[in-house]
Design an enzyme around this catalytic site. Structure first.
Site, short mmCIF file in Angstrom:
data_model
loop_
_atom_site.label_atom_id
_atom_site.label_comp_id
_atom_site.label_asym_id
_atom_site.label_seq_id
_atom_site.Cartn_x
_atom_site.Cartn_y
_atom_site.Cartn_z
N PRO A 1 7.95 10.29 2.91
CA PRO A 1 9.45 10.30 3.66
C PRO A 1 8.31 12.38 4.41
O PRO A 1 8.72 12.50 5.74
CB PRO A 1 10.49 10.87 2.60
CG PRO A 1 10.23 9.61 1.90
CD PRO A 1 8.45 9.59 2.06
N GLY B 1 9.73 -10.34 35.16
CA GLY B 1 10.22 -8.83 35.90
C GLY B 1 11.35 -9.16 34.78
O GLY B 1 11.99 -9.07 33.68
N GLY B 2 13.44 -9.01 35.41
CA GLY B 2 14.17 -9.22 34.35
C GLY B 2 14.04 -10.04 33.16
O GLY B 2 14.82 -10.27 32.16
N PHE C 1 0.95 -1.42 -0.57
CA PHE C 1 -0.16 -0.30 0.05
C PHE C 1 0.79 0.99 0.01
O PHE C 1 1.81 1.34 0.71
CB PHE C 1 -0.90 -0.21 1.45
CG PHE C 1 -1.92 0.85 1.45
CD1 PHE C 1 -3.17 0.89 0.85
CD2 PHE C 1 -1.86 1.90 1.89
CE1 PHE C 1 -4.15 1.75 0.58
CE2 PHE C 1 -3.09 3.04 2.13
CZ PHE C 1 -4.19 2.75 0.97
N GLU D 1 -1.09 3.47 10.46
CA GLU D 1 -2.67 3.55 9.69
C GLU D 1 -3.70 4.16 10.65
O GLU D 1 -4.71 4.09 10.73
CB GLU D 1 -3.83 1.72 9.55
CG GLU D 1 -2.83 1.21 8.58
CD GLU D 1 -3.54 -0.06 8.39
OE1 GLU D 1 -4.72 -0.11 8.52
OE2 GLU D 1 -2.63 -0.97 8.19
N SER E 1 -2.66 7.43 16.92
CA SER E 1 -3.56 6.93 18.05
C SER E 1 -3.93 9.08 17.74
O SER E 1 -5.57 9.51 18.47
CB SER E 1 -2.84 7.31 19.89
OG SER E 1 -2.76 5.76 19.81
N ILE F 1 7.10 1.39 4.00
CA ILE F 1 6.12 0.25 3.14
C ILE F 1 5.55 -1.09 3.13
O ILE F 1 6.95 -1.93 2.53
CB ILE F 1 5.75 0.58 2.55
CG1 ILE F 1 5.90 2.02 1.01
CG2 ILE F 1 4.65 -0.37 1.25
CD1 ILE F 1 5.35 2.94 1.88
#
Length: 383
Positions: free
Chosen positions: A128, A339-340, A123, A363, A366, A157
């Site tokens: 840029p 955790g780790g 698509f 797309e 937010s 892309i």
């Protein structure tokens, strides 16, 4: 309202679950490290009909409704979002758009190849210098006799280095803004088209992401998809459905985070018992669980609206906004449970977090989704 899956939908989900368990999950870490998914996965996706969902059988599609498509996309997202992206773009953005806007000749030429996995689509919208501001494209397509000559570039892309056809958006006249944009089907082997892979990504590392550069690329006039000047409308209609696909993939990420957190909490012992006994760990898991259910229901609502022929664009923005942010929260909470060990790529949650982060960007970021929702609620344009 009946939220129970039909027998056909349940069967599709089981098929996707089995495929992911067999072909995707065992390879996800290796693909992530190598920054490349095994390309043989494309033909396997096609053989199962996953690249033809919702496309009419007369064009090689496998039919089905949009909820079935969401179920497959969710399972692929649960296994590896890089694989999910192959389907979301080639089917969700390219093949579906072609099925709706294409001429009979275009549909019969491309759809059987796209739905079988013989060919892939990408698509070509983002540039840029233009991401969210998609109406101000710089790529141009100039009429020259019976052809159009294309010059410009596209960035980030998905499927870019693998694709056989580019659904390209370019400016065909000097009308300012989105009214001057048209859509084209450009074969990826066209002389003058250069594809450069993008490496070093934070997430979706196995996905084939590219920069596309067009230097005097010549296509016949009948390569135009839809009417001249309608490219922006075509792109926005594609992205509205595409946001449902991204949301479904995010549900998969969040579900994978939940599965991983619950499994690890039951096994990991601290202070003489499994950490699943501790209330603050249970809080992390409960937050993930609520996010999974809420994101899934928002996504299924979009599929239902589409299948009933109702307006769905705002609902798709809500699902994409919530599910993408929820996937980040879910993966981050799962990493906290680990955790780790969650910080090491031998365990799944670090990759889930890295893959989830881009979902809030592409797309439509937010912030763009909030603008769309706010404009729909107030009736006041944000632009």
């Amino acid at each position: 309202m009946n939220l129970e899956l039909s027998e056909e939908q349940a069967a599709v989900r089981r098929l996707a679950e089995d495929f992911v368990a067999r072909e995707v999950t065992p390879n996800a870490v290796a693909w992530d490290r190598a920054e490349s998914v095994d390309r043989s996965i494309v033909k396997k996706l096609g053989a199962l009909g996953f690249l033809g969902l919702t496309i009419p059988e007369e064009y090689g599609g496998s039919g089905g409704d949009h909820l079935a498509y969401c179920l497959v996309t969710e399972e692929l997202g649960r296994g590896d979002s890089s694989v999910r992206g192959i389907v979301s773009v080639s089917l969700g953005l390219v093949a579906k758009t072609l099925a709706h806007w294409g001429s009979e000749e275009q549909k019969r030429d491309w759809l059987p190849r796209l739905t079988s996995g013989e060919a892939l689509g990408c698509f070509g919208l983002t540039e840029p210098g233009t991401g969210s501001d998609a109406g101000n494209l710089a790529t141009r397509a100039v009429r020259d006799g019976g052809d159009y000559v294309i010059n410009g570039s596209k960035m980030f892309i998905t499927n870019g280095t693998w694709a056989d056809v580019v659904l390209l958006f370019a400016r065909t006249n000097d009308t300012p803004g989105h009214r001057g944009v048209s859509a084209f089907l450009v074969p990826a082997d066209s002389p003058g088209l250069t594809r450069r892979p993008v490496h070093g990504k934070l997430g979706l590392r196995g996905q084939a992401t590219a920069e596309l550069v067009f230097q005097d690329v010549r296509v016949p006039a009948d390569a135009m998809l839809g009417p001249e000047g309608k490219g922006f409308s075509i792109a926005m209609s594609a992205l509205a459905k595409g946001r449902m696909s991204v949301a479904a993939g995010c549900v998969g990420i969040a579900q994978a985070a939940l599965d991983a957190a619950v499994g690890y909490a039951g096994q990991r012992e601290q202070f003489g018992r499994s950490i699943a006994h501790y209330q603050l760990v249970q809080e992390l898991i409960s937050d993930i669980s609520v996010d999974v259910d809420a994101a899934r229901l928002l996504t299924w609502r979009v599929a239902d609206l589409i299948d009933r022929g109702q307006e769905f664009a705002t609902a798709a923005s809500k699902a994409k906004l919530f599910a993408s942010e929820a996937a980040v929260r879910a993966a981050n909470n799962a990493l906290q449970v680990y955790g780790g060990y969650g910080y090491i790529d031998e365990y799944p949650v670090g990759k889930l977090l890295r893959d989830a982060r881009v979902m809030t960007l592409y797309e439509g970021t937010s912030q763009i989704q909030k603008l769309i929702i706010g404009r729909a609620e107030t009736g006041v344009s944000a632009f």
